[in-house]
Design a protein around this motif. Structure first.
Motif, PDB file in Angstrom:
ATOM      1  N   LEU A   1       0.696  -1.310   0.017  1.00 50.94           N
ATOM      2  CA  LEU A   1       0.002  -0.035   0.131  1.00 50.94           C
ATOM      3  C   LEU A   1       0.962   1.085  -0.056  1.00 50.94           C
ATOM      4  CD1 LEU A   1      -2.911  -0.915   2.484  1.00 50.94           C
ATOM      5  CD2 LEU A   1      -3.128  -0.408  -0.022  1.00 50.94           C
TER       6      LEU A   1
ATOM      7  N   ARG B   1       2.105   1.915  -3.530  1.00 47.11           N
ATOM      8  CA  ARG B   1       1.128   2.131  -4.259  1.00 47.11           C
ATOM      9  C   ARG B   1       0.761   3.603  -4.017  1.00 47.11           C
ATOM     10  NH1 ARG B   1      -3.053  -2.799  -4.771  1.00 47.11           N
ATOM     11  NH2 ARG B   1      -2.003  -4.097  -6.202  1.00 47.11           N
ATOM     12  N   ARG B   2       1.053   4.035  -2.722  1.00 46.03           N
ATOM     13  CA  ARG B   2       0.555   5.467  -2.642  1.00 46.03           C
ATOM     14  C   ARG B   2       1.729   6.371  -3.263  1.00 46.03           C
ATOM     15  NH1 ARG B   2      -1.694   5.069   3.526  1.00 46.03           N
ATOM     16  NH2 ARG B   2      -3.651   3.954   2.929  1.00 46.03           N
TER      17      ARG B   2
ATOM     18  N   ARG C   1     -11.578   6.402 -15.648  1.00 46.38           N
ATOM     19  CA  ARG C   1     -11.912   5.933 -14.119  1.00 46.38           C
ATOM     20  C   ARG C   1     -12.194   6.731 -13.030  1.00 46.38           C
ATOM     21  NH1 ARG C   1      -8.590   0.148 -14.146  1.00 46.38           N
ATOM     22  NH2 ARG C   1      -9.246  -0.378 -16.133  1.00 46.38           N
TER      23      ARG C   1
ATOM     24  N   LEU D   1     -15.226   8.459 -10.788  1.00 46.52           N
ATOM     25  CA  LEU D   1     -16.424   8.024 -10.092  1.00 46.52           C
ATOM     26  C   LEU D   1     -17.675   9.148 -10.573  1.00 46.52           C
ATOM     27  CD1 LEU D   1     -14.891   7.548  -6.859  1.00 46.52           C
ATOM     28  CD2 LEU D   1     -15.813   5.866  -8.409  1.00 46.52           C
TER      29      LEU D   1
ATOM     30  N   GLN E   1     -20.404   9.909  -9.951  1.00 46.93           N
ATOM     31  CA  GLN E   1     -21.354  10.511  -9.103  1.00 46.93           C
ATOM     32  C   GLN E   1     -20.838  11.476  -8.089  1.00 46.93           C
ATOM     33  OE1 GLN E   1     -20.515   7.369  -9.049  1.00 46.93           O
ATOM     34  NE2 GLN E   1     -20.744   6.464  -6.949  1.00 46.93           N
TER      35      GLN E   1
ATOM     36  N   PHE F   1     -10.731  12.458  -3.208  1.00 53.53           N
ATOM     37  CA  PHE F   1     -10.753  11.002  -2.959  1.00 53.53           C
ATOM     38  C   PHE F   1      -9.498  10.250  -2.692  1.00 53.53           C
ATOM     39  CE2 PHE F   1     -12.120   6.671  -4.723  1.00 53.53           C
ATOM     40  CZ  PHE F   1     -12.760   6.208  -3.441  1.00 53.53           C
TER      41      PHE F   1
ATOM     42  N   VAL G   1      -8.640   8.688   1.203  1.00 58.11           N
ATOM     43  CA  VAL G   1      -8.106   7.351   1.347  1.00 58.11           C
ATOM     44  C   VAL G   1      -6.793   7.396   2.282  1.00 58.11           C
ATOM     45  CG1 VAL G   1      -6.785   5.609   0.185  1.00 58.11           C
ATOM     46  CG2 VAL G   1      -9.250   6.448  -0.615  1.00 58.11           C
ATOM     47  N   LEU G   2      -6.131   8.434   2.218  1.00 60.76           N
ATOM     48  CA  LEU G   2      -4.862   8.419   2.947  1.00 60.76           C
ATOM     49  C   LEU G   2      -5.178   9.106   4.270  1.00 60.76           C
ATOM     50  CD1 LEU G   2      -2.287   9.823   0.120  1.00 60.76           C
ATOM     51  CD2 LEU G   2      -2.969   7.367   0.701  1.00 60.76           C
TER      52      LEU G   2
ATOM     53  N   ARG H   1      -6.035  13.786 -10.115  1.00 55.91           N
ATOM     54  CA  ARG H   1      -5.969  12.849  -8.953  1.00 55.91           C
ATOM     55  C   ARG H   1      -4.687  12.062  -8.730  1.00 55.91           C
ATOM     56  NH1 ARG H   1     -10.288   8.348 -10.429  1.00 55.91           N
ATOM     57  NH2 ARG H   1      -8.768   7.674 -11.802  1.00 55.91           N
TER      58      ARG H   1
ATOM     59  N   ARG I   1     -12.105  11.711  12.997  1.00 53.90           N
ATOM     60  CA  ARG I   1     -12.093  12.160  11.491  1.00 53.90           C
ATOM     61  C   ARG I   1     -12.401  11.074  10.415  1.00 53.90           C
ATOM     62  NH1 ARG I   1      -6.952  13.924   9.449  1.00 53.90           N
ATOM     63  NH2 ARG I   1      -7.150  15.774  10.762  1.00 53.90           N
TER      64      ARG I   1
ATOM     65  N   TYR J   1     -15.571  10.368   8.536  1.00 55.72           N
ATOM     66  CA  TYR J   1     -15.719   9.963   6.613  1.00 55.72           C
ATOM     67  C   TYR J   1     -16.514   8.710   6.580  1.00 55.72           C
ATOM     68  CZ  TYR J   1     -13.769   8.813   2.206  1.00 55.72           C
ATOM     69  OH  TYR J   1     -13.714   8.187   0.901  1.00 55.72           O
TER      70      TYR J   1
ATOM     71  N   LYS K   1     -20.252   9.446   6.980  1.00 53.42           N
ATOM     72  CA  LYS K   1     -20.793  10.273   5.894  1.00 53.42           C
ATOM     73  C   LYS K   1     -20.808   9.657   4.351  1.00 53.42           C
ATOM     74  CE  LYS K   1     -17.730  12.975   3.653  1.00 53.42           C
ATOM     75  NZ  LYS K   1     -16.669  13.877   3.502  1.00 53.42           N
ATOM     76  N   GLU K   2     -19.519   8.920   4.127  1.00 56.28           N
ATOM     77  CA  GLU K   2     -19.611   7.902   2.802  1.00 56.28           C
ATOM     78  C   GLU K   2     -20.895   7.045   2.893  1.00 56.28           C
ATOM     79  OE1 GLU K   2     -17.960   8.076   0.088  1.00 56.28           O
ATOM     80  OE2 GLU K   2     -17.586  10.085   0.948  1.00 56.28           O
TER      81      GLU K   2
ATOM     82  N   ARG L   1     -23.978   8.945   2.411  1.00 52.74           N
ATOM     83  CA  ARG L   1     -24.064   9.360   1.044  1.00 52.74           C
ATOM     84  C   ARG L   1     -24.504   8.384   0.069  1.00 52.74           C
ATOM     85  NH1 ARG L   1     -18.835  12.546  -0.934  1.00 52.74           N
ATOM     86  NH2 ARG L   1     -19.440  14.108   0.146  1.00 52.74           N
TER      87      ARG L   1
ATOM     88  N   ARG M   1     -27.498   8.215  -2.479  1.00 55.86           N
ATOM     89  CA  ARG M   1     -27.126   8.385  -4.135  1.00 55.86           C
ATOM     90  C   ARG M   1     -27.807   7.066  -4.560  1.00 55.86           C
ATOM     91  NH1 ARG M   1     -21.541  11.039  -4.350  1.00 55.86           N
ATOM     92  NH2 ARG M   1     -22.127  13.018  -4.284  1.00 55.86           N
TER      93      ARG M   1
ATOM     94  N   ARG N   1     -20.935  -0.378  -7.381  1.00 54.44           N
ATOM     95  CA  ARG N   1     -19.761   0.534  -6.884  1.00 54.44           C
ATOM     96  C   ARG N   1     -18.522  -0.219  -7.066  1.00 54.44           C
ATOM     97  NH1 ARG N   1     -21.183   2.422  -1.155  1.00 54.44           N
ATOM     98  NH2 ARG N   1     -19.455   3.816  -1.559  1.00 54.44           N
TER      99      ARG N   1
ATOM    100  N   ASN O   1     -16.600  -0.001  -9.464  1.00 53.62           N
ATOM    101  CA  ASN O   1     -15.576   0.941 -10.225  1.00 53.62           C
ATOM    102  C   ASN O   1     -14.911   1.763  -8.833  1.00 53.62           C
ATOM    103  OD1 ASN O   1     -14.231   2.102 -12.236  1.00 53.62           O
ATOM    104  ND2 ASN O   1     -15.976   3.796 -12.421  1.00 53.62           N
ATOM    105  N   GLU O   2     -15.704   2.137  -7.990  1.00 49.33           N
ATOM    106  CA  GLU O   2     -15.508   2.883  -6.651  1.00 49.33           C
ATOM    107  C   GLU O   2     -14.259   2.010  -6.039  1.00 49.33           C
ATOM    108  OE1 GLU O   2     -17.217   5.496  -3.500  1.00 49.33           O
ATOM    109  OE2 GLU O   2     -18.576   4.916  -5.224  1.00 49.33           O
TER     110      GLU O   2
ATOM    111  N   MET P   1     -12.383  -0.428  -7.183  1.00 50.54           N
ATOM    112  CA  MET P   1     -11.136  -0.583  -7.440  1.00 50.54           C
ATOM    113  C   MET P   1     -10.382   0.691  -7.637  1.00 50.54           C
ATOM    114  SD  MET P   1     -10.980  -1.765 -11.720  1.00 50.54           S
ATOM    115  CE  MET P   1     -11.872  -0.103 -12.074  1.00 50.54           C
ATOM    116  N   ILE P   2     -11.118   1.953  -7.963  1.00 51.94           N
ATOM    117  CA  ILE P   2     -10.187   3.217  -7.780  1.00 51.94           C
ATOM    118  C   ILE P   2      -9.578   3.266  -6.450  1.00 51.94           C
ATOM    119  CG2 ILE P   2     -10.412   5.588  -8.031  1.00 51.94           C
ATOM    120  CD1 ILE P   2     -12.536   5.129 -10.444  1.00 51.94           C
ATOM    121  N   MET P   3     -10.423   2.990  -5.436  1.00 52.25           N
ATOM    122  CA  MET P   3     -10.200   3.088  -4.018  1.00 52.25           C
ATOM    123  C   MET P   3      -8.681   2.464  -3.977  1.00 52.25           C
ATOM    124  SD  MET P   3     -13.062   2.482  -1.623  1.00 52.25           S
ATOM    125  CE  MET P   3     -13.817   3.930  -0.690  1.00 52.25           C
ATOM    126  N   LYS P   4      -8.773   1.273  -4.354  1.00 51.76           N
ATOM    127  CA  LYS P   4      -7.368   0.372  -4.357  1.00 51.76           C
ATOM    128  C   LYS P   4      -6.418   0.886  -5.109  1.00 51.76           C
ATOM    129  CE  LYS P   4      -8.463  -4.187  -4.513  1.00 51.76           C
ATOM    130  NZ  LYS P   4      -9.332  -5.202  -5.037  1.00 51.76           N
TER     131      LYS P   4
ATOM    132  N   ALA Q   1      -5.765   2.644  -0.883  1.00 55.48           N
ATOM    133  CA  ALA Q   1      -6.617   2.494   0.192  1.00 55.48           C
ATOM    134  C   ALA Q   1      -6.383   1.155   1.010  1.00 55.48           C
ATOM    135  CB  ALA Q   1      -8.134   2.662  -0.030  1.00 55.48           C
TER     136      ALA Q   1
ATOM    137  N   PHE R   1     -10.321   0.344   5.119  1.00 58.62           N
ATOM    138  CA  PHE R   1     -10.876   1.561   4.493  1.00 58.62           C
ATOM    139  C   PHE R   1     -11.937   1.444   3.727  1.00 58.62           C
ATOM    140  CE2 PHE R   1     -11.001   5.458   2.271  1.00 58.62           C
ATOM    141  CZ  PHE R   1     -10.644   6.577   3.123  1.00 58.62           C
TER     142      PHE R   1
END
Lengths: 228, 294
Positions: free
Chosen positions: A76, A79-80, A90, A92, A94, A103, A107-108, A151, B4, B8, B11-12, B15, B19, B198, B200-201, B203-206, B210, B214
């Protein structure tokens, strides 16, 4: 900084290797184009550097560390330090432009104040100041890719890995995106771009690594990408 | 986890609920309907148990004594009955008392008995057992005792009742277990749809680095919230409907004593809430698992 040592990759269910013994060194601050026809192994190479996939044999080193030996938490951390840019952006759908970029920092676990400041800076840098509240569907392909790049750079990565970043963008916007990558590279970030947009490559005079059928056939400083 | 980050996650979760409002409503609906059925069945089961308990408590053995028994033999008989290990309480009712009771119940129909006309009733023992299920065994033992003319405990009725309550109990348990499993399955599937939407979301998080937890937390919280909202609806509805039912039964079905709402609704509410939240949490965990493998 990135060392690929005699890497072979054979995907499950395929007889031919996507990569058949590739070795490559990329130093900090380099700007490298990975070129070649579809199926040459460009994307596989990008995925190996990100360790989205593991090599069948051979090793990939990032900052001197063998990627295969990394624990989940160490992976991780690596990757960061890498910013990914994709052909299909890619994003999001929404989330707003601001939220899409934020975003990567949420995440961090960054503070909201730091997130606001850094996202604004990144968006300014890619020329999207004022579009913070737009949704991706309202933007052109070029603009969407700029969000993707914002991003990637917002977390100050050591490396940007871009897989066909101009694949869904018109000619003029592609050229501008390349200028943006060049600008990012000037500030010290290593940039690796897999592409088959020969005209863009030829116009940039950067290091070009050409792949064909899973092998490196050419590696030139200030190279070009001949178009057959 | 810092406040925090927790903020988060919550909140997510909210949300995402708003959504994907249609999907969220579907999940809440599924939880609500299943828990409503489950809750109704719980109330039914509790009341059947309660009623059969009441009936069982009222069941007793009446052992009629021979006409010719001597007072000494009667005393001896009483001692023998009391000494039966399953017996809790023995009451001797002499024939005059029995006639008085009958007159109380039937009035003019038994006019004259005991005065001009002879008392046709026998002396008897009224016997309660410690557990109602021992009644048939005790009755059999009494039948073998000399001096006992006849034993009455509504043989068929009691045995049928015991069979019936046992069946109701097991069928009820099986039914509730089945319902709970169905609910978990349905919710897992509904949440799988939200997770799919989600993918896609995730995958992007990874891609942006993340950690697995998380990614997982907002979904877990979302599942738990959906489960809790889904439980809240049947809780309120059942409380209202059950209150009305009990009030109605008190007026119209006096012989049917239902469990009071205060006695059951609190516990049932807690059970439904825990079930809803747990099922939601489980559903999220199951459906998110396969997206985390990279």
């Amino acid at each position: 900084m990135i060392e690929i040592r005699d890497v072979q990759k054979i995907y499950n269910g395929s007889s031919a290797g996507a990569l058949s013994g590739v070795s490559l060194n990329i130093a900090r601050g380099d700007f490298v184009f990975l070129v070649g026809p579809s199926g040459a192994g460009k994307s596989t190479l990008i995925k190996l550097i990100f360790r989205e996939i593991d090599p069948t044999s051979g090793k990939v080193f990032f900052n001197g560390r063998d990627m295969a030996g990394l624990r989940e938490s160490e992976l991780l951390k690596v990757r960061r330090k890498i910013g990914m840019v994709f052909q299909d952006f890619r994003l999001l759908r929404q989330k707003t432009v601001f939220e899409n970029v934020a975003f990567a920092l949420e995440v961090l676990g960054e503070s909201p104040r730091a997130i606001r400041a850094r996202v604004s800076l990144a968006l300014e840098r890619v020329g999207l100041a004022g579009k913070e509240n737009s949704f991706p569907s309202r933007l052109s392909g070029g603009e969407q890719q700029r969000v993707g790049i914002a991003r990637a750079i917002v977390k100050d990565p050591l490396v940007i890995l871009a897989d066909e970043p101009t694949g869904n963008v018109d000619r003029e916007n592609s050229r501008r995106l390349m200028e943006l990558f060049e600008d990012i590279n000037r500030s010290g970030t290593t940039v690796i771009i897999a592409t088959h947009a020969w005209d863009l490559v030829n116009g940039m005079k950067k290091r070009v690594v050409a792949l064909e059928k899973g092998l490196i056939v050419r590696d030139e400083e200030r190279g070009t990408y001949s178009h057959e | 986890m810092s406040p925090r980050t927790l903020f988060y996650y919550i909140k997510e979760a909210f949300r995402s609920i708003f959504r994907n409002s249609w999907m969220s409503l579907a999940s809440i609906g599924v939880v609500a309907v299943t828990l409503f059925i489950l809750g109704s069945f719980m109330l039914l089961n509790i009341n059947v148990e309660h009623l059969t308990g009441e009936i069982k408590d009222q069941v007793e053995i009446i052992a009629y004594v021979d006409w010719e028994i001597t007072p000494e033999a009667l005393d001896e008989l009483r001692v023998r009955v009391i000494r039966l290990p399953q017996v809790e309480e023995v009451r001797f009712v002499d024939r005059d008392e029995a006639l008085l009771r009958l007159k109380d119940k039937l009035g003019p129909m038994v006019e004259g008995y005991g005065e001009g006309r002879p008392n046709p009733l026998r002396d008897s023992f009224e016997i309660r057992t410690i557990v109602p299920e021992d009644i048939p065994a005790v009755a059999a033992a009494l039948m073998d005792m000399p001096g006992i003319a006849r034993v009455d405990y509504g043989t068929e009725v009691v045995e049928k009742l015991f069979q019936f309550t046992a069946v109701v109990k097991w069928v009820g348990m099986a039914f509730m277990l089945g319902l709970a499993l169905t609910a978990a399955f349905l919710i897992a599937n509904t949440i799988k749809l939200t997770v799919n939407a989600r993918a896609n979301e995730i995958m992007i998080m990874k891609y942006v680095g993340a950690t697995e937890w998380f990614i997982r937390w907002p979904f877990l919280i979302e599942g738990m919230l959906l489960g809790a909202f889904g439980a809240l609806l049947p809780m309120l509805l059942l409380a209202y409907l059950y209150g009305r039912t009990v009030a109605w039964a008190e007026l119209n079905l006096v012989f049917l004593p239902l469990v009071s709402p205060q006695a059951v609704l609190g516990d049932m509410g807690r059970i439904l809430l825990v079930l809803g939240t747990g099922i939601g949490c489980l559903g999220s965990l199951v459906s998110i698992r396969r997206f985390l493998r990279v």
